[in-house]
Enzyme design. Structure first.
Site, PDB file in Angstrom:
ATOM      1  N   ALA A  63      52.848  24.816  -6.518  1.00 45.63           N
ATOM      2  CA  ALA A  63      51.268  25.067  -6.250  1.00 45.63           C
ATOM      3  C   ALA A  63      50.902  25.156  -7.795  1.00 45.63           C
ATOM      4  O   ALA A  63      51.638  25.620  -8.746  1.00 45.63           O
ATOM      5  CB  ALA A  63      51.104  26.280  -5.431  1.00 45.63           C
ATOM      6  N   GLY A 108      55.958  25.703  -4.408  1.00 47.81           N
ATOM      7  CA  GLY A 108      55.554  24.623  -3.300  1.00 47.81           C
ATOM      8  C   GLY A 108      56.252  23.375  -3.309  1.00 47.81           C
ATOM      9  O   GLY A 108      55.977  22.437  -2.340  1.00 47.81           O
ATOM     10  N   GLU A 111      58.835  23.834  -0.929  1.00 55.07           N
ATOM     11  CA  GLU A 111      58.456  24.135   0.375  1.00 55.07           C
ATOM     12  C   GLU A 111      57.751  22.733   1.053  1.00 55.07           C
ATOM     13  O   GLU A 111      58.032  22.678   1.973  1.00 55.07           O
ATOM     14  CB  GLU A 111      57.362  25.228   0.419  1.00 55.07           C
ATOM     15  CG  GLU A 111      57.902  26.453   0.051  1.00 55.07           C
ATOM     16  CD  GLU A 111      56.703  27.546  -0.712  1.00 55.07           C
ATOM     17  OE1 GLU A 111      55.799  27.108  -1.422  1.00 55.07           O
ATOM     18  OE2 GLU A 111      56.597  28.631   0.032  1.00 55.07           O
ATOM     19  N   GLU A 131      58.336  32.285  -7.101  1.00 53.24           N
ATOM     20  CA  GLU A 131      57.065  32.895  -6.817  1.00 53.24           C
ATOM     21  C   GLU A 131      57.223  34.403  -7.433  1.00 53.24           C
ATOM     22  O   GLU A 131      56.102  34.920  -7.791  1.00 53.24           O
ATOM     23  CB  GLU A 131      56.697  32.656  -5.452  1.00 53.24           C
ATOM     24  CG  GLU A 131      56.174  31.468  -4.968  1.00 53.24           C
ATOM     25  CD  GLU A 131      57.101  30.505  -4.596  1.00 53.24           C
ATOM     26  OE1 GLU A 131      58.205  30.768  -4.765  1.00 53.24           O
ATOM     27  OE2 GLU A 131      56.756  29.403  -3.966  1.00 53.24           O
TER      28      GLU A 131
HETATM   29  N1  CAA Z   1      50.814  24.637 -11.962  1.00 48.81           N
HETATM   30  C1  CAA Z   1      50.233  23.984 -12.889  1.00 48.81           C
HETATM   31  N2  CAA Z   1      50.560  23.174 -14.050  1.00 48.81           N
HETATM   32  C2  CAA Z   1      52.001  23.124 -14.140  1.00 48.81           C
HETATM   33  C3  CAA Z   1      52.896  23.635 -13.184  1.00 48.81           C
HETATM   34  C4  CAA Z   1      52.462  24.384 -11.963  1.00 48.81           C
HETATM   35  N3  CAA Z   1      53.175  24.599 -11.078  1.00 48.81           N
HETATM   36  N4  CAA Z   1      54.269  23.087 -13.583  1.00 48.81           N
HETATM   37  C5  CAA Z   1      54.003  22.482 -14.694  1.00 48.81           C
HETATM   38  N5  CAA Z   1      52.647  22.425 -15.042  1.00 48.81           N
HETATM   39  C6  CAA Z   1      52.241  21.573 -16.058  1.00 48.81           C
HETATM   40  C7  CAA Z   1      52.242  22.585 -17.358  1.00 48.81           C
HETATM   41  O1  CAA Z   1      51.148  23.643 -17.475  1.00 48.81           O
HETATM   42  C8  CAA Z   1      52.163  21.591 -18.491  1.00 48.81           C
HETATM   43  O2  CAA Z   1      50.745  21.264 -18.525  1.00 48.81           O
HETATM   44  P1  CAA Z   1      50.261  21.372 -19.996  1.00 48.81           P
HETATM   45  O3  CAA Z   1      50.908  20.506 -20.830  1.00 48.81           O
HETATM   46  O4  CAA Z   1      48.610  20.789 -19.810  1.00 48.81           O
HETATM   47  O5  CAA Z   1      50.201  22.814 -20.521  1.00 48.81           O
HETATM   48  C9  CAA Z   1      52.832  20.408 -17.774  1.00 48.81           C
HETATM   49  O6  CAA Z   1      52.787  20.589 -16.509  1.00 48.81           O
HETATM   50  C10 CAA Z   1      54.234  20.429 -18.372  1.00 48.81           C
HETATM   51  O7  CAA Z   1      55.010  21.634 -17.998  1.00 48.81           O
HETATM   52  P2  CAA Z   1      55.708  22.343 -19.088  1.00 48.81           P
HETATM   53  O8  CAA Z   1      55.258  21.920 -20.551  1.00 48.81           O
HETATM   54  O9  CAA Z   1      55.815  23.607 -18.644  1.00 48.81           O
HETATM   55  O10 CAA Z   1      57.181  21.632 -18.822  1.00 48.81           O
HETATM   56  P3  CAA Z   1      58.498  21.990 -19.338  1.00 48.81           P
HETATM   57  O11 CAA Z   1      59.336  20.870 -19.284  1.00 48.81           O
HETATM   58  O12 CAA Z   1      58.649  23.035 -20.453  1.00 48.81           O
HETATM   59  O13 CAA Z   1      59.074  23.218 -18.034  1.00 48.81           O
HETATM   60  C11 CAA Z   1      58.988  23.765 -15.568  1.00 48.81           C
HETATM   61  C12 CAA Z   1      59.082  22.584 -16.844  1.00 48.81           C
HETATM   62  C13 CAA Z   1      60.361  24.513 -15.755  1.00 48.81           C
HETATM   63  C14 CAA Z   1      59.167  23.154 -14.218  1.00 48.81           C
HETATM   64  C15 CAA Z   1      57.736  24.706 -15.866  1.00 48.81           C
HETATM   65  O14 CAA Z   1      56.610  23.624 -16.044  1.00 48.81           O
HETATM   66  C16 CAA Z   1      57.500  25.515 -15.043  1.00 48.81           C
HETATM   67  O15 CAA Z   1      58.065  26.573 -15.026  1.00 48.81           O
HETATM   68  N6  CAA Z   1      56.462  25.252 -14.015  1.00 48.81           N
HETATM   69  C17 CAA Z   1      55.940  26.270 -12.958  1.00 48.81           C
HETATM   70  C18 CAA Z   1      57.115  26.310 -11.843  1.00 48.81           C
HETATM   71  C19 CAA Z   1      56.678  27.543 -10.783  1.00 48.81           C
HETATM   72  O16 CAA Z   1      56.466  28.498 -11.248  1.00 48.81           O
HETATM   73  N7  CAA Z   1      56.342  26.963  -9.472  1.00 48.81           N
HETATM   74  C20 CAA Z   1      55.675  27.737  -8.660  1.00 48.81           C
HETATM   75  C21 CAA Z   1      54.444  27.788  -8.484  1.00 48.81           C
HETATM   76  S1  CAA Z   1      53.803  28.963  -7.531  1.00 48.81           S
HETATM   77  C22 CAA Z   1      54.055  28.454  -5.841  1.00 48.81           C
HETATM   78  O17 CAA Z   1      54.338  27.219  -5.754  1.00 48.81           O
HETATM   79  C23 CAA Z   1      53.366  29.288  -4.731  1.00 48.81           C
HETATM   80  C24 CAA Z   1      53.492  28.670  -3.490  1.00 48.81           C
HETATM   81  O18 CAA Z   1      54.539  28.964  -2.823  1.00 48.81           O
HETATM   82  C25 CAA Z   1      52.486  27.856  -2.687  1.00 48.81           C
END
Ligand code: CAA
Length: 258
Positions: A63, A108, A111, A131
């Site tokens: 998400a 998400g 999920e 999460e």
């Molecule tokens: N939400 C919003 N933006 C996201 C995102 C997310 N979940 N995941 C990645 N992005 C964005 C980053 O912010 C970045 O954007 P900017 O360049 O504008 O800053 C772009 O995508 C590229 O991401 P990274 O620079 O972080 O890429 P990376 O290769 O260094 O890392 C990754 C990749 C390990 C997937 C890392 O992006 C990451 O950890 N993302 C978040 C994963 C996460 O925590 N997901 C769970 C979200 S909570 C949820 O899903 C709740 C639920 O159950 C409903």
């Protein structure tokens, strides 16, 4: 549509989450578009869906954390309900849905994959429910569907630790059915969906209903549902044609969804 692409190849519909700059993270707009596409598909014409993500890096990285940043309690609940409603629509969709996980499937994203009927993935796929590292519980069905897919102990371990797992481990624990090289993933998904789409559509759809509804019930209630659906199949033209073709040793059977 800005963030979701839909294309149809023969009788297979392919939905691609297309927000590559944000690793296909699910914001409200993506969820709305996904729902609109599901509502607009001609389910008489199409017989199987595939859901995948755009690009080579990510299926769906969760998400949208930026959208969630300033949410309060009711905003969080509203966003969780939105995701849960769309994913329930996928889970209960009349057509079978194959998930082709082409990279990160986190939060998400994992999920979303779990709401599909089954999953295949590329060797680069990474799964996880991170999460709790963000101070929230999985909110789009992860606390419910992950345990049903891989068992309570493994689901709790993944959710409590927030640790990601790679494709071989996802295969080992039964989260995915098969792992492919990246460039072989979509051909494999299309081949699978093509095989499904050549079977009697009503029988496939009723199998999905029987399996899904039976999984929530004691087995005797589940088999009651199965018996009813089994009986209903005998009223279909496709059943008559297929059994007739078998008896007459013909292999030229085509199903008409009736
Ligand atoms: N939400 C919003 N933006 C996201 C995102 C997310 N979940 N995941 C990645 N992005 C964005 C980053 O912010 C970045 O954007 P900017 O360049 O504008 O800053 C772009 O995508 C590229 O991401 P990274 O620079 O972080 O890429 P990376 O290769 O260094 O890392 C990754 C990749 C390990 C997937 C890392 O992006 C990451 O950890 N993302 C978040 C994963 C996460 O925590 N997901 C769970 C979200 S909570 C949820 O899903 C709740 C639920 O159950 C409903």
């Amino acid at each position: 549509m800005e963030f979701v692409i839909y294309e149809q190849k023969e009788r297979v519909g392919i939905i691609t989450i297309n927000r590559e700059k944000a690793l296909n993270a699910l914001n409200s707009a993506v969820l709305n578009e996904l729902e609109q596409i599901l509502d607009s598909i001609d389910t008489n014409e199409v017989r199987c869906l595939i859901i995948t993500g755009a690009g080579e890096k990510s299926f769906v990285a969760g998400a949208d954390i930026k959208e969630m940043l300033d949410l309060d309690k009711s905003g969080g609940e509203f966003f969780g309900k939105k995701g849960n409603d769309v994913f329930a629509k996928i889970e209960n969709y009349v057509l079978p849905v194959v998930c082709a996980v082409n990279g990160y499937a986190l939060g998400g994203g994992c999920e979303l994959a779990l709401s599909c009927d089954f999953r295949i993935c590329s060797e680069k796929a990474i799964f996880g429910q991170p999460e709790v590292s963000l101070g929230i519980v999985p909110g789009f069905g992860g606390t419910q569907r992950l345990a049903r897919a891989v068992g309570m102990g493994m689901a709790k371990q993944m959710i409590y630790t927030g640790r990601n797992i790679d494709a071989p481990e996802a295969l080992r624990i039964g989260l995915v059915n098969a792992v492919y090289a990246q460039d072989e993933l979509m051909p494999a998904a299309e081949k699978l969906a093509g095989i499904i789409s050549k079977n009697a559509p009503i029988a496939v759809q009723k199998s999905k209903i029987a399996i899904n509804s039976g999984s929530q019930l004691p087995i005797n209630k589940g088999t009651e549902i199965e018996t009813r659906l089994f009986g209903e199949c005998f009223e279909t033209n496709d059943r008559r044609a297929a059994m007739g073709a078998f008896v007459e040793r013909r292999k030229d059977i085509e199903f008409f969804n009736s």
